[in-house]
Enzyme design. Structure first.
Site, PDB file in Angstrom:
ATOM      1  N   SER A  48       0.804  -1.222   0.000  1.00 54.62           N
ATOM      2  CA  SER A  48       0.000   0.000   0.000  1.00 54.62           C
ATOM      3  C   SER A  48       0.837   1.271   0.000  1.00 54.62           C
ATOM      4  O   SER A  48       0.377   2.317  -0.466  1.00 54.62           O
ATOM      5  CB  SER A  48      -0.934   0.011   1.215  1.00 54.62           C
ATOM      6  OG  SER A  48      -0.201  -0.126   2.421  1.00 54.62           O
ATOM      7  N   GLY A 104      -1.927  -4.245   0.947  1.00 52.29           N
ATOM      8  CA  GLY A 104      -2.089  -5.421   1.787  1.00 52.29           C
ATOM      9  C   GLY A 104      -1.174  -6.571   1.440  1.00 52.29           C
ATOM     10  O   GLY A 104      -1.183  -7.606   2.129  1.00 52.29           O
ATOM     11  N   ASN A 142       3.721  -5.362   5.712  1.00 50.26           N
ATOM     12  CA  ASN A 142       2.572  -6.156   6.144  1.00 50.26           C
ATOM     13  C   ASN A 142       2.993  -7.440   6.840  1.00 50.26           C
ATOM     14  O   ASN A 142       2.285  -7.935   7.718  1.00 50.26           O
ATOM     15  CB  ASN A 142       1.663  -6.461   4.950  1.00 50.26           C
ATOM     16  CG  ASN A 142       0.925  -5.219   4.481  1.00 50.26           C
ATOM     17  OD1 ASN A 142       0.315  -4.494   5.256  1.00 50.26           O
ATOM     18  ND2 ASN A 142       0.994  -4.945   3.190  1.00 50.26           N
ATOM     19  N   ASP A 187      -4.919   6.924   9.876  1.00 45.93           N
ATOM     20  CA  ASP A 187      -4.572   5.603  10.404  1.00 45.93           C
ATOM     21  C   ASP A 187      -3.159   5.541  10.957  1.00 45.93           C
ATOM     22  O   ASP A 187      -2.755   4.545  11.554  1.00 45.93           O
ATOM     23  CB  ASP A 187      -4.780   4.518   9.343  1.00 45.93           C
ATOM     24  CG  ASP A 187      -3.880   4.700   8.115  1.00 45.93           C
ATOM     25  OD1 ASP A 187      -2.996   5.592   8.125  1.00 45.93           O
ATOM     26  OD2 ASP A 187      -4.071   3.954   7.136  1.00 45.93           O
ATOM     27  N   HIS A 211      -0.329   5.068   6.782  1.00 42.60           N
ATOM     28  CA  HIS A 211      -0.124   5.437   5.384  1.00 42.60           C
ATOM     29  C   HIS A 211       0.103   6.938   5.224  1.00 42.60           C
ATOM     30  O   HIS A 211      -0.656   7.735   5.759  1.00 42.60           O
ATOM     31  CB  HIS A 211      -1.325   5.006   4.547  1.00 42.60           C
ATOM     32  CG  HIS A 211      -1.572   3.527   4.570  1.00 42.60           C
ATOM     33  ND1 HIS A 211      -2.475   2.952   5.436  1.00 42.60           N
ATOM     34  CD2 HIS A 211      -1.007   2.527   3.863  1.00 42.60           C
ATOM     35  CE1 HIS A 211      -2.470   1.646   5.252  1.00 42.60           C
ATOM     36  NE2 HIS A 211      -1.577   1.361   4.306  1.00 42.60           N
TER      37      HIS A 211
END
Length: 210
Positions: A24, A62, A91, A172, A175
């Site tokens: 991402s 992801g 991830n 979040d 990111h």
């Protein structure tokens, strides 16, 4: 014979292809894809040398190193890249997967890319300290160990100067937002520029792969 020589001379100079295989952070999650650092890289290269470079973004939000390893062969076959930028592992860390498994997956990706004739750069990432000191260190050590083992360039932390700045991160806190993307590119650019300077278009080993 003259016609053959003339035909060869009229062939276009090979445009170097850069393949970004990431998650991402490279897929511009949460922002317009055009604002992501990969597209900014595409724009910077185009402004400096129009038609000399092609940038392919094969990043999936992801994705883990296992996912990247699974889909890499098809991407290498399809795009025949001259330069592969590997931006994976974040991830794996967020999911608490074993660092040695991540290391093995990335090692195979480096080997497959190099076997195809591409040069490789590792784009490193770090994880928050709340995963525990031992795990955090083991995770962080993977990237420099691989860079040393395979003699490939390493960007130690692509979110340097971004990750801890709330103004540059999405809500979040994982990111980067659009304002953080140029800084990511600036972190990566010296490594990419140096690798592109190693060979001029038409002088790469790309031709040997066909």
């Amino acid at each position: 014979m003259v016609m053959v020589v003339l035909a060869a001379a009229l062939q276009p100079v090979h445009a170097e292809t850069l393949l970004v295989v990431g998650d991402s952070l490279s897929a511009a999650r949460g922002i317009d894809r055009d604002e992501g650092w990969v597209n900014l890289l595409r724009q910077r290269l185009a402004s400096q040398a129009p038609d000399r470079y092609t940038v392919v973004n094969a990043s999936i939000s992801g994705d883990t190193t296992a996912g990247g390893l699974e889909r890499l062969p098809e991407a290498l076959e399809r795009y025949s890249p001259d330069l592969v930028l590997l931006e994976l592992g974040g991830n794996d860390g967020l999911q608490g997967l074993p660092p040695d498994r991540m290391q093995n997956n990335l090692a195979q990706m480096i080997e497959k890319s190099q076997a195809s004739g591409a040069r490789v750069a590792l784009l490193g990432i770090l994880i928050p300290p709340n995963y525990g000191q031992a795990y955090t260190k083991a995770f962080a050590d993977v990237f420099p160990m691989l860079a040393s083992q395979y003699d490939v360039p390493l960007v130690p932390f692509i979110l340097d100067g971004v990750a801890l700045n709330d103004d540059l991160m999405q809500d979040d806190r994982i990111h980067p937002n659009a304002k953080g993307q140029p800084i990511i590119l600036d972190n990566i650019w010296p490594t990419v520029a140096a690798m592109l300077d190693e060979a001029s278009p038409g002088e790469t080993n790309h031709a040997s792969r066909h």
